[in-house]
Design an enzyme around this catalytic site. Structure first.
Site, PDB file in Angstrom:
ATOM      1  N   SER A   1      47.055  13.615  15.634  1.00 36.97           N
ATOM      2  CA  SER A   1      48.213  13.116  16.541  1.00 36.97           C
ATOM      3  C   SER A   1      48.910  12.306  15.793  1.00 36.97           C
ATOM      4  O   SER A   1      49.350  12.499  14.672  1.00 36.97           O
ATOM      5  CB  SER A   1      47.562  12.966  17.788  1.00 36.97           C
ATOM      6  OG  SER A   1      48.588  12.896  18.761  1.00 36.97           O
TER       7      SER A   1
ATOM      8  N   ASP B   1      47.961  23.366  22.406  1.00 36.55           N
ATOM      9  CA  ASP B   1      48.374  21.986  22.465  1.00 36.55           C
ATOM     10  C   ASP B   1      49.682  21.735  23.251  1.00 36.55           C
ATOM     11  O   ASP B   1      50.635  22.180  22.870  1.00 36.55           O
ATOM     12  CB  ASP B   1      48.391  21.344  20.988  1.00 36.55           C
ATOM     13  CG  ASP B   1      48.617  19.892  20.996  1.00 36.55           C
ATOM     14  OD1 ASP B   1      48.419  19.350  19.955  1.00 36.55           O
ATOM     15  OD2 ASP B   1      48.862  19.266  22.196  1.00 36.55           O
TER      16      ASP B   1
ATOM     17  N   HIS C   1      45.208  19.710  22.300  1.00 35.87           N
ATOM     18  CA  HIS C   1      45.362  18.632  21.563  1.00 35.87           C
ATOM     19  C   HIS C   1      44.271  18.052  20.706  1.00 35.87           C
ATOM     20  O   HIS C   1      44.074  18.004  19.648  1.00 35.87           O
ATOM     21  CB  HIS C   1      45.931  17.439  22.379  1.00 35.87           C
ATOM     22  CG  HIS C   1      46.839  16.555  21.588  1.00 35.87           C
ATOM     23  ND1 HIS C   1      47.641  16.686  20.557  1.00 35.87           N
ATOM     24  CD2 HIS C   1      46.485  15.240  21.411  1.00 35.87           C
ATOM     25  CE1 HIS C   1      47.906  15.600  19.776  1.00 35.87           C
ATOM     26  NE2 HIS C   1      47.466  14.733  20.563  1.00 35.87           N
TER      27      HIS C   1
END
Ligand SMILES: CC(=O)N[C@@H](C)C(=O)N[C@@H](C)C(=O)O
Length: 718
Positions: free
Chosen positions: A573, A661, A693
């Site tokens: 991320s 995600d 995610h």
């Protein structure tokens, strides 16, 4: 360097190590403390996270220590979503998820006494509400009333049946009347495909939660219908004397923003009064208050208050609401920059149920203290804050507090999680607490050493406004030089406002036992170091955070036995954002890179992420719900994105995405994939179905690690 086949076997071994999901002291009074716990481990053969229950009996041997006199054998749990003991300990409510004969999902609310099931309600068949929410840390709630006659829980709103315009059997249902109540039970035309916003990543199927009350004796269920329409309730608890319910209400107008990892959402604590049939905000409706937890005598409740808008995570204010006086006071205020190693403020998304001491003065909560998860005892009258010592020098997190007995989880980078029990000492003596392990923890990994490194920015990198800020890394390495390949994995965390702590982490331990050292960097902007550190990063992402990570890596290489030609990097991320930046800004430094669901182009992400406010805020831009990523905003977002450096990238890159995600869309990785392919840079794109995610589905997580290990070792000089 271990062969891939050896690492597969190592993974199989470490994945079996269980981790406590929850542990609570049974309220059934007796001569010993009975502790019920639920553990979870990764079952690779079943490709599933399997839970088992374990019960301990512990006798106090002195004022401070406990001796465990009984431990049950692990008992696998099936389909329990909730398991909540009543205040007296005589009853238990279980919410169980079952697959029906037609393969449909069913949920049963079970009420048990000490020997049998008293109620077994197939709640979805009653069509009163949608699915009961699981324990998501935000909306999901299951609470017994003080009287034990009622159970509250949170479920999805029940929608009228959607009817096609072309369905003949409901031809009598007139389109213009279908909204009227008398026709709703037949259904509503034209609604089949209307989008129902959900609360973003990790909140699939969660659009509009409602509060449900079950009469334990009759089995009747009623839905509380005077919650304001613009509010989604969560953290629901009973008000004193069961006079109503108190809850966190998140505002879902004008549209929902993703709530997970984000404490900056508009929310307030509400009181729904049964008798007056009113529902009033007890805190500022425009604020970000959450998680009311009443004292044992119901005289007050504590709650957390954050900044609405601004960074997704930051220091919270701990407040107390006096139920009689109807007023709030601040117990722990936000801390900008703590004194040297001083109390950095409170960092928690939720306050644990049952966190109060019996004197109705002190609470025991989890928080962060720089790079460690800690337990704080906070006196809500004197406002004194005491950090309790850990049992193993690593992390300690509170599980349950009852009758001044604390159950906590301990771990360290070389010590898998284990449970401890301790008696809360008298006021002012808290630091002297003695912890007693409830069972012998999994063997310490003697072949892993760890330490916390403190980094100070060089003169040119000092923040102009927050010039005293430092930052840290958690560094782990093989204890045995022969085992070490002198390779280093640089591992920046995501968020960016999150933190690596000194807990046991599967991937870090696996890297280390496979010969790598691992540098987990808590760059400026991480939580746990004061709010000024968080705010120092806003508008500086892609620069300050990148330079902090690179400086930490260079420092460790210069001080530890690391081969500078054997450095790789990986992150998820925002950590993937930093990974892509670092291989672009330092193109010859890293031999291989892996990104999990990385932010690659903040500009293009802003239109499809569930947290579009994040894209503005992290780039130093103001955000309002009506904000548009116009040309000016887009150019600022682009200027902070790693994709701009793609022409400089030489490092082979592996991209790993979760196809479901909602936080960082998979197309972000695809932008980098195409750009690298066109530039003939080695790139590999792995897409995991049924993952969001975090890529944590048991088989995906396992496959990901082995692929990461192989990607690194393929490109490292042998
Ligand atoms: C707030 C948030 O979700 N930010 C993402 C860009 C991110 O970095 N998430 C972290 C928590 C992660 O590791 O997934």
């Amino acid at each position: 360097m271990k062969k891939v086949a050896e690492v597969v076997e190592l993974y199989r071994k470490l994945a079996r190590i269980p981790q406590p999901s929850w542990a609570r002291i049974s309220k059934s009074l007796g001569s010993c403390a009975v502790v019920n716990s639920v553990w979870t481990y990764r079952d690779l053969e079943r490709a599933d996270k399997v839970q088992f229950a374990k019960t301990y009996c512990a006798n106090k041997t002195s004022e401070a220590k406990y001796e465990v006199t009984f431990t049950s054998r692990p008992q696998e749990l099936a389909n329990e979503q909730w398991n909540v003991e009543s205040p007296s300990g005589n009853l238990r409510a279980i919410v169980r998820k079952i697959t029906g004969k037609k393969n449909e999902e069913k949920q049963f609310v079970e009420i048990w006494n000490g020997s049998q099931k008293l109620q077994n309600i197939d709640v979805l068949s009653l069509e009163k509400h949608g699915k009961i929410y699981d324990n998501d840390g935000y909306f999901g709630s299951v609470e017994w009333s003080h009287s034990e006659g009622h159970l509250l829980y949170v479920a999805e709103l029940k929608y009228p049946k959607a009817i096609s315009f072309f369905e003949k059997k409901h031809a009598d249902v007139k389109e213009d009347e279908t909204k009227k109540d008398e026709t709703k039970e037949k259904g509503v035309k034209g609604e089949e495909y209307v989008m129902k916003e959900e609360w973003g990543e990790g909140m699939v199927g969660k659009h509009h939660p409602v509060i449900c009350i079950l009469d334990v004796d009759t089995g009747d269920i009623r839905i509380l219908d005077n919650v304001p329409d613009h509010v989604s309730p969560g953290h629901v608890v009973w008000a004193p004397d069961d006079s109503g319910v108190v809850f966190t209400g998140w505002c879902h107008e004008p549209y929902r923003l993703g709530v997970i990892y984000c404490i900056n959402r508009q929310s307030a604590v509400y009181y729904l009064d049964f008798q007056k049939a009113t529902c009033e905000a007890l805190t500022d409706p425009d604020g970000a208050a959450r998680c009311p937890v009443f004292s044992p005598d119901d005289s007050s409740f504590v709650f957390l208050q954050s900044n609405r808008k601004g960074p997704h995570n930051h220091c919270s204010c701990l407040c107390k609401y006096d139920w009689q006086k109807k007023e709030s006071t601040v117990v722990c205020d936000i801390v900008g920059t703590p004194k040297q190693n001083g109390f950095p403020g409170v960092y928690e998304v939720t306050i644990p149920r049952d966190c109060w001491s019996t004197d109705n003065k002190r609470i025991v909560i989890g928080s962060l203290w720089r790079s460690q998860a800690v337990i704080l005892v906070i006196n809500t009258e004197t406002k004194a804050v005491i950090r309790l010592p850990s049992d193993c020098g690593g992390d300690i997190s509170v599980c349950h507090v009852w009758n001044d007995v604390i159950i906590a989880t301990c771990s360290a980078p070389n010590q898998p999680h284990y449970l401890v029990i301790g008696q809360l000492p008298a006021e002012g003596q808290e630091f002297n607490i003695q912890w007693s392990p409830l069972d012998s923890p999994s063997a310490l990994f003697g072949d892993i050493l760890w330490k916390i490194l403190v980094h100070r920015p060089t003169k040119e990198r000092i923040h102009p406004k927050y010039d005293t800020l430092d930052y840290e890394s958690v560094f782990i390495k093989p204890s045995n030089a022969e085992q070490s390949s002198r390779s280093l994995v640089v591992f920046p965390h995501g968020g960016p406002h999150s933190v690596f702590t000194t807990e046991f982490m599967l991937y870090a331990a696996l890297f280390c036992q496979s010969g790598f050292s691992v540098l987990m960097v808590n760059y400026r902007g991480s939580v746990g170091f004061g709010n000024d550190s968080v705010f120092s990063l806003l508008g500086n992402v892609g620069d300050q955070d990148v330079k902090d990570v690179q400086a930490a890596a260079e420092e460790v290489i210069s001080k530890e036995d690391i081969d500078p030609n054997k450095v790789v990097i990986w992150g998820g991320s925002h950590g993937g954002f930093l990974t892509a930046h670092l291989i672009g800004q330092y193109p010859s430094f890293y031999k291989a890179a892996v990104c999990r669901n990385p932010v690659i182009n903040i500009a293009s992400m802003s239109g499809s992420t569930d947290i579009c406010d994040w894209n503005f805020t992290e780039c130093g831009l103001e955000f309002e719900y009506k904000s548009l990523a116009d040309g000016n905003s887009m150019s600022i977002m682009w200027s902070k994105s790693p994709l701009q450096y793609v022409d400089k990238i030489q490092t082979p890159v592996m991209l790993m995405i979760g196809l479901d995600d909602r936080r960082v869309p998979p197309k972000q990785s695809y932008e980098l994939y195409k750009a690298l392919k066109a530039r003939k840079v080695p790139v590999r794109y792995i897409a995991y179905p049924d993952n969001g995610h975090p890529i944590v589905k048991v088989d995906s997580e396992a496959d990901a690690f082995i692929n990461i290990y192989k990607w690194f070792t393929d490109y490292l000089p042998q």
